[in-house]
Scaffold this active site. Structure first.
Site: not given
Ligand code: 9MR
Length: 459
Positions: A169, A274, A276
């Site tokens: 990030e 990641e 979802d």
């Protein structure tokens, strides 16, 4: 993929897979009425992914890798990412004092199940120990701390991890560098420095930069693109980019595949790291169907680009998802529900990987047995009786223990065991299971040697 690298370990050993299958399936179904039950895909997701040379991974919590959680993690996925276990705050809470327990457990589990591990993550602005974030550092000191951290952690697992999310990030939404301890003290070259240190510590690991909201073509993903291009031009070791893909129902970027392709064209791999897809609760059949379509679209976009190495979900069950804690009123973001029943999204992942699923019957009541926790001598299990297109006014569930397990206690049902035969009947207050409803009961039991999941019968 880089060419001058040692060959990767095979992702799956047939022996390990067979052993996993023999210890029992993750969710055993029993039908009261209706045709054949198939709660899972007709082949495990990892077999489908292996056939396409892709990773289907999940983030995991080390302490939960037993019982049904462990069964599903081990049999359905060919890759694991520690959700928190390898973060700086976890592994070095006090300067110079390390705790590798959970990280080791996950790596050992993965090796026992023929899975690859994605190390996560070395340099981030979050989940750092307070000695690091509260320290006052010169650039020389902080650079040394960073180098040492990477040498220690990457070095510990040298040769055992397929991949590292080295930098996590680094960008703000507008594509400028995120102001962090690292950026503010070392400038943007902290990224090149971290990658170089990681390569030195494990020359075989694939090194990634990982970020969120970079799934589509936008200012942030373009900043990441420009960074990767410049790192490549400078000869800094960078093998791939991770697109986290914490998505919201109805908002899968239309440019996802195009974006994956533009990174691939730069000469790096891409991974969805990641995934979802969260929705406003309650989850309804319509929302779950839409979520399935969107899971399928994301996985299909990766399958379509050869340099996309695979997709990792950020927790495979809604009982192990970060979403409800962080986004009030949102949840149901993963492919399995809280009771480990596969949701439509699970079948959609299988479809995108080239597989098939037989949908569960719509006119039946079923019983599913799961081990929710296990320790050296005992375990806790539950059975969930669910009806769809039918209803019950009373129920009785029975099964045979084949490995000497013994029930010691039960709740929300009366259970008796005679020899290997267990029978559990409804309590006075929960015999009724309406159409579309479910009832769950639980028990404790002892085990030794092995604890295979039995086939349950509902009567
Ligand atoms: O899943 C992780 C959760 O348990 C932690 O509380 C959270 C703290 O920020 O981090 C979660 O994982 C994050 C991941 O490491 C990086 N991308 C965003 C994920 C969700 O916050």
């Amino acid at each position: 993929m880089r060419t001058s690298r040692p060959p990767r370990r095979p992702r799956t050993s047939l022996r390990t897979r067979l052993a996993a299958l023999l210890t029992g399936v993750s969710v055993a179904g029993a039908l009261l009425a209706g045709a054949t039950a198939a709660h899972a895909a007709d082949a495990p997701l990892r077999d489908l992914a292996d056939a396409k040379d892709k990773v289907i991974g999940t983030a995991v919590t080390g302490s939960r890798l037993t019982g049904t959680y462990g069964e599903i993690a081990g049999t359905e996925f060919n890759g694991l990412t520690p959700g928190n276990a390898m973060k700086w705050g976890t592994v070095e809470p006090v300067r110079g004092s390390y705790d590798w327990a959970e990280a080791d457990r996950i790596v050992e589990f993965a090796e026992a199940h023929g899975q690859q591990v994605r190390g996560h993550t070395l340099v981030w602005h979050s989940q750092n120990p307070s000695w690091l974030t509260n320290g006052s550092w010169t650039a020389a000191e902080l650079g040394q701390v960073l180098d040492d951290h990477i040498a220690t952690e990457v070095g510990r697992y040298e040769g055992r991890l397929a991949t590292w999310d080295v930098v996590n990030e680094p960008f703000d939404e507008d594509g400028t560098y995120r102001r962090t301890l690292w950026y503010d003290t070392l400038g943007q070259d902290y990224i090149a420095r971290a990658l170089t240190a990681a390569r030195a510590a494990d020359p075989a690991a694939e090194l990634y930069i990982n970020d969120y909201n970079v799934e589509g073509v936008n200012a942030k993903s373009t900043a990441l693109y420009d960074l990767v291009r410049s790192l490549k031009e400078r000869g800094v070791p960078i093998d791939g980019v991770g697109l986290q893909a914490h998505l919201i129902l109805g908002q899968v970027p239309a440019s996802l595949q195009q974006n994956i392709q533009r990174f691939a064209d730069l000469g790096v791999d891409v991974a969805i790291t990641e995934l979802d897809i969260r929705m406003q609760l309650p989850a309804t059949p319509a929302k779950l169907a839409q979520q399935a379509d969107e899971y399928e679209a994301v996985v299909a976009a990766c399958v379509a680009v050869s340099r996309c190495t695979g997709v990792t979900v950020w927790g495979f069950t809604d009982s192990d998802s970060w979403i409800p804690d962080v986004f009030e009123g949102y949840g149901a973001a993963t492919p399995y529900d809280e009771d480990y029943a596969p949701k439509p999204a699970y079948g959609a992942i299988a479809t995108a990987l080239g597989g098939t699923t037989t949908p569960p019957p719509t006119d039946a009541c079923t019983a599913a047995y799961t081990v929710t926790g296990q320790w050296n001598t005992g375990f806790t299990g539950q059975v969930r009786i669910a009806c769809s297109g039918a209803a019950l006014s009373s129920w009785k569930v029975s099964w045979t223990y084949g490995a000497g397990q013994r029930i010691t206690q039960s709740w929300n049902a009366g259970c008796t065991q005679t020899g290997t035969q267990v029978t559990c009947s409804n309590a006075a207050y929960n015999g009724s299971v309406p159409d579309g409803g479910a009832v769950t009961f639980g028990f404790n039991a002892s085990w030794s040697g092995s604890n295979p999941v039995p086939t349950v019968t509902l009567a």
